[in-house]
Design a protein around this motif. Structure first.
Motif, mmCIF file in Angstrom:
data_model
loop_
_atom_site.group_PDB
_atom_site.id
_atom_site.type_symbol
_atom_site.label_atom_id
_atom_site.label_comp_id
_atom_site.label_asym_id
_atom_site.label_seq_id
_atom_site.Cartn_x
_atom_site.Cartn_y
_atom_site.Cartn_z
ATOM 1 N N ALA A 126 39.120 49.516 42.381
ATOM 2 C CA ALA A 126 40.305 49.655 41.542
ATOM 3 C C ALA A 126 41.486 48.967 42.211
ATOM 4 N N ALA A 127 42.487 48.648 41.418
ATOM 5 C CA ALA A 127 43.661 47.947 41.943
ATOM 6 C C ALA A 127 44.403 48.801 42.964
ATOM 7 N N SER A 128 44.390 50.099 42.797
ATOM 8 C CA SER A 128 45.105 50.965 43.731
ATOM 9 C C SER A 128 44.465 50.967 45.118
ATOM 10 N N LYS A 129 43.166 50.637 45.219
ATOM 11 C CA LYS A 129 42.471 50.606 46.502
ATOM 12 C C LYS A 129 42.519 49.222 47.149
ATOM 13 N N ASP A 130 43.020 48.227 46.443
ATOM 14 C CA ASP A 130 43.037 46.848 46.918
ATOM 15 C C ASP A 130 44.180 46.651 47.910
ATOM 16 N N PRO A 131 43.886 46.267 49.168
ATOM 17 C CA PRO A 131 44.959 46.071 50.147
ATOM 18 C C PRO A 131 45.825 44.853 49.850
ATOM 19 N N GLY A 132 45.342 43.895 49.074
ATOM 20 C CA GLY A 132 46.107 42.701 48.763
ATOM 21 C C GLY A 132 46.807 42.761 47.417
ATOM 22 N N PHE A 133 46.825 43.942 46.778
ATOM 23 C CA PHE A 133 47.431 44.097 45.455
ATOM 24 C C PHE A 133 48.911 43.739 45.502
ATOM 25 N N MET A 134 49.363 42.864 44.592
ATOM 26 C CA MET A 134 50.759 42.427 44.579
ATOM 27 C C MET A 134 51.522 42.909 43.359
ATOM 28 N N GLY A 135 50.861 43.057 42.236
ATOM 29 C CA GLY A 135 51.585 43.478 41.041
ATOM 30 C C GLY A 135 50.703 43.473 39.812
ATOM 31 N N HIS A 136 51.314 43.884 38.714
ATOM 32 C CA HIS A 136 50.625 44.026 37.443
ATOM 33 C C HIS A 136 51.510 43.407 36.367
ATOM 34 N N VAL A 137 50.915 42.602 35.476
ATOM 35 C CA VAL A 137 51.657 41.973 34.389
ATOM 36 C C VAL A 137 51.026 42.409 33.075
ATOM 37 N N VAL A 138 51.869 42.804 32.121
ATOM 38 C CA VAL A 138 51.407 43.162 30.791
ATOM 39 C C VAL A 138 51.704 41.986 29.866
ATOM 40 N N LEU A 139 50.673 41.520 29.172
ATOM 41 C CA LEU A 139 50.822 40.420 28.224
ATOM 42 C C LEU A 139 50.861 41.001 26.814
ATOM 43 N N ALA A 140 51.965 40.782 26.118
ATOM 44 C CA ALA A 140 52.152 41.338 24.781
ATOM 45 C C ALA A 140 51.715 40.329 23.724
ATOM 46 N N PRO A 141 51.127 40.803 22.607
ATOM 47 C CA PRO A 141 50.780 39.893 21.514
ATOM 48 C C PRO A 141 52.049 39.217 20.994
#
Length: 165
Positions: free
Chosen positions: A84-99
Motif C-alpha cells: 500500500a502507499a502508506s507502507k511505501d518509504p518513497g511515497f511522495m504524494g497523491h493526485v486526483v484526476l477529475a473527469p
C-alpha cells in the motif's frame, strides 16, 4: 599529411555511403508500391467509425466517469503489487484526476499538484529539496468530436432553441 586512422575512417564512411540506396531509388520503390499489401493493424491511430460511435458523448462521460487516483513514489512497484502507499518509504504524494472536457472538445481526466521532491547530494548527507508542479492529462482516445458531430450538435441546438420560442 592527415593521420592514417583519419584516412581509414574516411574510407569506411565513403564505402558505407556507396552501399546505401539513393533517394531516387527509394522514390521508384514507393511509386511501384509494396509487393504485397500490408494488413492494417487494429487499434492504430484513427480507428474505424464504428469504434468512434461506441464512445459516450461529453455529457454522458462527465455523468458516468469517476475520478482517477495517482500515487507518486520514488520506489518501483513490487512484483506482487500488494504494498500500500502508506507502507511505501518513497511515497511522495497523491493526485486526483477529475473527469473533464478539454478546450479541444475532447474529454478525459485532468489533475495537478505541487510536490516537494528531495534530491540526493553527492557532496554530503543533506538532501536538496525542490518544488515541482505536476500536471496530468489523460485523454480518451477518439473523444474529440468530428466536424460532422459538431454540425449535427449545432442543428440539434438550433432546433431546441426554436422549440423554446
Amino acid at each position: 599529411m592527415p593521420p592514417k586512422r583519419k584516412i581509414e575512417a574516411e574510407e569506411q564512411i565513403s564505402e558505407s555511403l556507396e552501399a546505401r540506396p539513393s533517394r531516387a531509388a527509394k522514390a521508384v520503390r514507393r511509386e511501384k508500391g509494396p509487393t504485397s499489401p500490408k494488413p492494417k493493424a487494429k487499434g492504430v491511430k484513427g480507428g474505424t467509425k464504428s469504434e468512434k460511435n461506441k464512445l459516450p458523448s461529453q455529457a454522458e462521460f462527465k455523468d458516468a466517469a469517476l475520478p482517477l487516483h495517482v500515487n507518486l513514489t520514488h520506489t518501483p512497484p513490487p512484483i506482487d503489487q500488494v504494498a500500500a502507499a502508506s507502507k511505501d518509504p518513497g511515497f511522495m504524494g497523491h493526485v486526483v484526476l477529475a473527469p473533464s472536457v478539454f478546450n479541444t472538445r475532447s474529454y478525459g481526466w485532468k489533475g495537478s499538484k505541487k510536490l516537494l521532491v528531495e534530491l540526493e547530494n553527492s557532496s554530503g548527507p543533506e538532501k536538496t529539496k525542490v518544488w515541482v508542479q505536476l500536471n496530468i492529462n489523460a485523454t480518451v482516445l477518439g473523444s474529440k468530436p468530428t466536424i460532422e458531430d459538431d454540425e449535427s450538435a449545432a442543428k440539434e441546438a438550433g432546433h431546441a432553441n426554436e422549440d423554446d420560442d
